[in-house]
Design a protein around this motif. Structure first.
Motif, PDB file in Angstrom:
ATOM      1  N   ASP A  36      -9.365 -14.526 -17.271  1.00 32.88           N
ATOM      2  CA  ASP A  36      -9.735 -13.370 -16.464  1.00 32.88           C
ATOM      3  C   ASP A  36     -10.916 -13.751 -15.572  1.00 32.88           C
ATOM      4  N   VAL A  37     -11.117 -12.983 -14.511  1.00 33.09           N
ATOM      5  CA  VAL A  37     -12.202 -13.274 -13.567  1.00 33.09           C
ATOM      6  C   VAL A  37     -13.542 -13.347 -14.288  1.00 33.09           C
ATOM      7  N   GLU A  38     -13.755 -12.458 -15.248  1.00 29.54           N
ATOM      8  CA  GLU A  38     -15.008 -12.453 -16.003  1.00 29.54           C
ATOM      9  C   GLU A  38     -15.284 -13.816 -16.622  1.00 29.54           C
ATOM     10  N   TYR A  39     -14.261 -14.385 -17.276  1.00 27.58           N
ATOM     11  CA  TYR A  39     -14.446 -15.655 -17.961  1.00 27.58           C
ATOM     12  C   TYR A  39     -14.455 -16.831 -16.986  1.00 27.58           C
ATOM     13  N   GLN A  40     -13.782 -16.686 -15.847  1.00 28.56           N
ATOM     14  CA  GLN A  40     -13.858 -17.734 -14.827  1.00 28.56           C
ATOM     15  C   GLN A  40     -15.302 -17.927 -14.372  1.00 28.56           C
ATOM     16  N   VAL A  41     -15.962 -16.826 -14.051  1.00 25.82           N
ATOM     17  CA  VAL A  41     -17.347 -16.889 -13.582  1.00 25.82           C
ATOM     18  C   VAL A  41     -18.270 -17.366 -14.701  1.00 25.82           C
ATOM     19  N   GLN A  42     -18.082 -16.843 -15.909  1.00 28.05           N
ATOM     20  CA  GLN A  42     -18.916 -17.256 -17.032  1.00 28.05           C
ATOM     21  C   GLN A  42     -18.782 -18.755 -17.282  1.00 28.05           C
TER      22      GLN A  42
ATOM     23  N   ILE B 247     -19.609 -33.667 -14.155  1.00 30.58           N
ATOM     24  CA  ILE B 247     -18.339 -32.950 -14.248  1.00 30.58           C
ATOM     25  C   ILE B 247     -17.451 -33.304 -13.064  1.00 30.58           C
ATOM     26  N   VAL B 248     -16.179 -33.605 -13.360  1.00 30.11           N
ATOM     27  CA  VAL B 248     -15.174 -33.854 -12.337  1.00 30.11           C
ATOM     28  C   VAL B 248     -13.998 -32.934 -12.641  1.00 30.11           C
ATOM     29  N   GLY B 249     -13.624 -32.089 -11.677  1.00 31.46           N
ATOM     30  CA  GLY B 249     -12.578 -31.120 -11.967  1.00 31.46           C
ATOM     31  C   GLY B 249     -11.654 -30.862 -10.793  1.00 31.46           C
ATOM     32  N   VAL B 250     -10.440 -30.458 -11.121  1.00 33.36           N
ATOM     33  CA  VAL B 250      -9.473 -29.985 -10.137  1.00 33.36           C
ATOM     34  C   VAL B 250      -9.520 -28.464 -10.151  1.00 33.36           C
ATOM     35  N   ILE B 251      -9.638 -27.854  -8.988  1.00 32.82           N
ATOM     36  CA  ILE B 251      -9.737 -26.404  -8.911  1.00 32.82           C
ATOM     37  C   ILE B 251      -8.992 -25.916  -7.675  1.00 32.82           C
ATOM     38  N   HIS B 252      -8.343 -24.751  -7.816  1.00 31.55           N
ATOM     39  CA  HIS B 252      -7.569 -24.187  -6.711  1.00 31.55           C
ATOM     40  C   HIS B 252      -8.299 -23.090  -5.960  1.00 31.55           C
ATOM     41  N   ASP B 253      -9.148 -22.351  -6.651  1.00 33.43           N
ATOM     42  CA  ASP B 253      -9.843 -21.245  -5.995  1.00 33.43           C
ATOM     43  C   ASP B 253     -10.943 -21.799  -5.090  1.00 33.43           C
ATOM     44  N   ILE B 254     -10.695 -21.763  -3.790  1.00 30.26           N
ATOM     45  CA  ILE B 254     -11.593 -22.396  -2.828  1.00 30.26           C
ATOM     46  C   ILE B 254     -12.977 -21.757  -2.840  1.00 30.26           C
ATOM     47  N   ASN B 255     -13.050 -20.438  -2.918  1.00 32.69           N
ATOM     48  CA  ASN B 255     -14.344 -19.773  -2.879  1.00 32.69           C
ATOM     49  C   ASN B 255     -15.175 -20.059  -4.123  1.00 32.69           C
ATOM     50  N   LEU B 256     -14.545 -20.110  -5.293  1.00 34.36           N
ATOM     51  CA  LEU B 256     -15.279 -20.476  -6.503  1.00 34.36           C
ATOM     52  C   LEU B 256     -15.739 -21.931  -6.416  1.00 34.36           C
ATOM     53  N   ALA B 257     -14.890 -22.781  -5.854  1.00 33.23           N
ATOM     54  CA  ALA B 257     -15.268 -24.187  -5.679  1.00 33.23           C
ATOM     55  C   ALA B 257     -16.502 -24.307  -4.791  1.00 33.23           C
ATOM     56  N   ILE B 258     -16.516 -23.570  -3.677  1.00 35.25           N
ATOM     57  CA  ILE B 258     -17.651 -23.607  -2.759  1.00 35.25           C
ATOM     58  C   ILE B 258     -18.921 -23.137  -3.448  1.00 35.25           C
TER      59      ILE B 258
ATOM     60  N   LEU C  81     -16.830 -15.777   6.110  1.00 35.94           N
ATOM     61  CA  LEU C  81     -17.954 -14.904   5.801  1.00 35.94           C
ATOM     62  C   LEU C  81     -19.119 -15.760   5.326  1.00 35.94           C
ATOM     63  N   GLU C  82     -20.288 -15.558   5.912  1.00 33.44           N
ATOM     64  CA  GLU C  82     -21.477 -16.333   5.532  1.00 33.44           C
ATOM     65  C   GLU C  82     -22.281 -15.544   4.500  1.00 33.44           C
ATOM     66  N   HIS C  83     -22.661 -16.227   3.411  1.00 39.35           N
ATOM     67  CA  HIS C  83     -23.470 -15.587   2.365  1.00 39.35           C
ATOM     68  C   HIS C  83     -24.409 -16.621   1.774  1.00 39.35           C
ATOM     69  N   GLN C  84     -25.704 -16.341   1.825  1.00 42.38           N
ATOM     70  CA  GLN C  84     -26.734 -17.216   1.282  1.00 42.38           C
ATOM     71  C   GLN C  84     -26.574 -18.658   1.767  1.00 42.38           C
ATOM     72  N   GLY C  85     -26.310 -18.795   3.054  1.00 42.23           N
ATOM     73  CA  GLY C  85     -26.239 -20.112   3.671  1.00 42.23           C
ATOM     74  C   GLY C  85     -24.939 -20.857   3.462  1.00 42.23           C
ATOM     75  N   ARG C  86     -23.949 -20.207   2.857  1.00 45.19           N
ATOM     76  CA  ARG C  86     -22.657 -20.863   2.634  1.00 45.19           C
ATOM     77  C   ARG C  86     -21.547 -20.032   3.277  1.00 45.19           C
ATOM     78  N   ASP C  87     -20.518 -20.742   3.750  1.00 41.09           N
ATOM     79  CA  ASP C  87     -19.347 -20.075   4.313  1.00 41.09           C
ATOM     80  C   ASP C  87     -18.308 -19.866   3.240  1.00 41.09           C
ATOM     81  N   PHE C  88     -17.804 -18.632   3.120  1.00 42.24           N
ATOM     82  CA  PHE C  88     -16.716 -18.322   2.212  1.00 42.24           C
ATOM     83  C   PHE C  88     -15.543 -17.814   3.041  1.00 42.24           C
TER      84      PHE C  88
END
Length: 255
Positions: free
Chosen positions: A172-178, A194-205, A245-252
């Motif tokens: 779930d999103v809760e546990y993804q962020v945690q 840590i080296v990982g494969v991830i699909h969610d681009i915004n979480l990766a950023i 969308l720009e947030h805290q100096g990063r593009d999402f």
């Protein structure tokens, strides 16, 4: 970890290729790209699970092929996509499997304490005594995380690595962020890279430090998020037209 001229092919079909890359210690490195781009194959190479490649990978100052599997298991843990066990086993017994590289026959008190701490870290105490196969997909994934953390637990003199292949699956999103926040905390706590494969681009950023962009088996771009996950690269390699969308100096991105 240094990658030099790595190339992996099956029946003359290029699967994964990285000409030159350096994965700095104490960072989160994400491998990104479309399905079939070679991400999982590259992760298998870097974690020592796929030895049949050309080129060289330097792991903790030694060629990766020079490591015996038993000593490698004390330096790194791997969470694979196909890590779901097909046989009945209690949750705490599965997490204890992460400690197998550290004892011969019977777990020590230290091993038992580490397993208890790993279970607590993922809020899994209520599942102690439960059959792993009776859990939901997200609950199983958290147990498998705990097994990996039990394997790399501690802050000895040597650095440790955690390899993750799509770790957010079933969560779930809760546990993804945690989980991603926990990875950031564990880097210093356990002397971890840590080296990982991830699909969610915004979480990766939001959580990644360094990125390798794979396309058609080749690493076509590497560096920080602003360089690798640019709007131009999203258009070129992911075939999408994102709104930025720009947030805290990063593009999402909004798709």
């Amino acid at each position: 970890m240094k990658i030099e001229g790595v190339e992996f092919s099956i029946k003359q079909q290029l699967i994964a290729q990285v000409e030159d890359a350096y994965l700095e210690k104490g960072k989160i490195h994400f491998v990104v790209g479309k399905n079939g781009a070679g991400k999982t194959s590259l992760l298998k190479i870097l974690s020592g699970l796929e030895p049949n490649y050309k080129g060289e990978v330097s792991f903790l100052g030694r060629g990766l092929r020079d490591w015996k599997m038993e000593e490698l298991a004390q330096r790194r843990a791997v969470l694979s996509q196909s890590n779901f066990n097909a046989f009945p086993i209690k949750v705490e017994e599965l997490v204890m499997m992460g400690r197998y590289p550290f004892f011969q026959q019977n777990a020590t008190q230290k091993d038992k304490e580490i397993v208890a701490k790993a279970l607590a870290l993922f809020e899994l105490q209520k599942f102690v005594g439960r059959d792993f196969l009776s859990l939901s997909g997200g609950e199983r994934q958290r147990v498998l995380f705990a097994k990996c953390i039990a394997q790399i637990w501690g802050k000895e003199g040597h650095r440790k690595y955690l390899f993750l292949d799509e770790p957010l699956t079933y969560l779930d999103v809760e546990y993804q962020v945690q989980f991603l926040q926990l990875l950031r905390d564990l880097i210093e706590r356990f002397n971890l890279t840590i080296v990982g494969v991830i699909h969610d681009i915004n979480l990766a950023i939001n959580y990644g430090d360094n990125f390798l962009l794979m396309h058609a088996g080749k690493c076509v771009e590497q560096g920080d998020g602003s360089r690798v996950l640019s709007r131009e690269n999203m258009q070129k390699y992911f075939k999408v037209e994102p709104h930025v969308l720009e947030h805290q100096g990063r593009d999402f991105f909004v798709f």
